[in-house]
Design a protein around this motif. Sequence first.
Motif, short mmCIF file in Angstrom:
data_model
loop_
_atom_site.label_atom_id
_atom_site.label_comp_id
_atom_site.label_asym_id
_atom_site.label_seq_id
_atom_site.Cartn_x
_atom_site.Cartn_y
_atom_site.Cartn_z
N VAL A 368 2.20 -3.64 -6.64
CA VAL A 368 2.15 -2.86 -5.41
C VAL A 368 2.18 -3.81 -4.22
O VAL A 368 1.39 -4.75 -4.14
CB VAL A 368 0.88 -1.99 -5.35
N LEU A 369 3.12 -3.58 -3.30
CA LEU A 369 3.23 -4.41 -2.09
C LEU A 369 2.81 -3.66 -0.84
O LEU A 369 2.47 -4.29 0.17
CB LEU A 369 4.67 -4.91 -1.93
N HIS A 370 2.85 -2.32 -0.88
CA HIS A 370 2.47 -1.53 0.28
C HIS A 370 1.98 -0.17 -0.20
O HIS A 370 2.45 0.35 -1.22
CB HIS A 370 3.67 -1.35 1.22
N ALA A 371 1.04 0.42 0.55
CA ALA A 371 0.58 1.77 0.26
C ALA A 371 0.18 2.45 1.57
O ALA A 371 -0.51 1.85 2.39
CB ALA A 371 -0.60 1.77 -0.70
N ASP A 372 0.64 3.67 1.76
CA ASP A 372 0.20 4.52 2.87
C ASP A 372 -0.72 5.58 2.28
O ASP A 372 -0.37 6.25 1.30
CB ASP A 372 1.39 5.19 3.55
N GLN A 373 -1.91 5.75 2.88
CA GLN A 373 -2.95 6.58 2.27
C GLN A 373 -3.41 7.64 3.29
O GLN A 373 -3.68 7.32 4.44
CB GLN A 373 -4.09 5.70 1.79
N TYR A 374 -3.49 8.87 2.83
CA TYR A 374 -3.69 10.03 3.69
C TYR A 374 -5.02 10.73 3.39
O TYR A 374 -5.47 10.75 2.24
CB TYR A 374 -2.54 11.02 3.49
N ASP A 375 -5.61 11.32 4.42
CA ASP A 375 -6.87 12.04 4.25
C ASP A 375 -6.61 13.49 3.85
O ASP A 375 -5.46 13.88 3.60
CB ASP A 375 -7.74 11.94 5.51
#
Length: 445
Positions: A368-375
């Motif tokens: 994994v190089l990037h992750a966008d995480q949402y509420d």
Amino acid sequence: MAVQKLKHGLLAAAIVLGSGAALANDLSELGKSLTPVGAEKKGNAAGTIPDWTGGLVAVPKGFDPAKGYINPFADEKPLFTISAANMAQYAANLTPGQMEMMKRYPTYKMNVYKTHRTAGYRQSVYDNAKAEAPNVKLVDGGNGVEGIKKSNIPFPVPKSGVEVIWNHNFRDLGGSFTRYSADFPVQTDGSFTVGKRIETVSLASHMDSPEPNRILYFMNQITAPANAAGEVALVHEPINQVAEPRLAWQYNPGQRRVIRAPELAYDSPGIGADGLRTNDDLNGFNGSPDRYEWKLVGKKEMYVPYNNYKLADQTLKYSNIIQKSHVNPDMVRYELHRVWVVEATLKPGKRHIYAKRVFYIDEDSWGVLHADQYDSRNTLWRVREVFGTQAYHAPAFASSGEVIYDLQSRRYLVGGLTNEEKFAEFGKKYSPADFSTAALRRMGR
């Protein structure tokens, strides 16, 4: 500025399937049109992504672990820089999180360099992947893997999002490693308290007689700050955590005793992270996939952190890296690479602080190089990047650190920095006894 929300269908519309998509079901192509771990050997049509030719697995002349990495690309200059002023021009190859960082912070930018496909592993990793892949299968609804013995790439030609995540969780780390690193929770005014740790990880596949149902063993010893020094955490990571939950223990120097620590998993706060990281955030993602539905969106060409030897330079001081709002962007190298895009959505009835997570996973290394995480409101909350770097002396694809930006609190956590620490050690042989509760007690004393 309001936090950007992911618009319905935007991500799916941006996906560009790789040229090798037609080969995705053919294991016989491993080592031919596909690399030994399942990536497309050929570069892209534009020539901006080159062919994979084996990766960087030879140690450069003059390399001395006491002095850290020799940067093989030290003479290269950025091809261009992406900022808020021109990001629309490159939007097809940027994540929502990267673009939101540019909108929020005028000083945030991405220096993009020539692409080098340096990721490479030991020959045994390639041999085991090819030998075992035909017999590996998902069990318990994708929450476990069956038929794997020594392979670090269970699904080199994945058909689902959870298979990609299993490749990330199993991927080779040089067999084992010990890392001496520093973590910095950075406040809104740029202030921080440094934390330091010694982490030792051994893959079960690198042991002669591992326990059944194991991916890896992990020991984490805190050495700073003074009020936390002496804390030690021990984890035995099962393959199937529905059948057998993560086994974890903690040594508390105040109580001078070892206690079970089942909370060291999922979305419980990470040790020393000042509330900025969950336990399953570490290393991009770790642990059981059972709380999410995993969707394989496809493959995309992305600007991702890669070959970050400059950031790992042991002549750098942490003060050269840590800045208010974000790490020093002139220390970070981005390249255009093909990544698998996997979207994780929280299952009904399951609990986690992240309702959705979108992962961008390197095709050449499965990291994994990037992750966008949402509420829970589907609002972008945290942006995570792992500064990928090929450890050519292992050889394995590792990192020069990782960062998580909290867009709501306007704080960030950068961890895994090693500039002022002893250089990491790879490849030592361990046994399960080295990761026993008795060993934890001895370490505590």
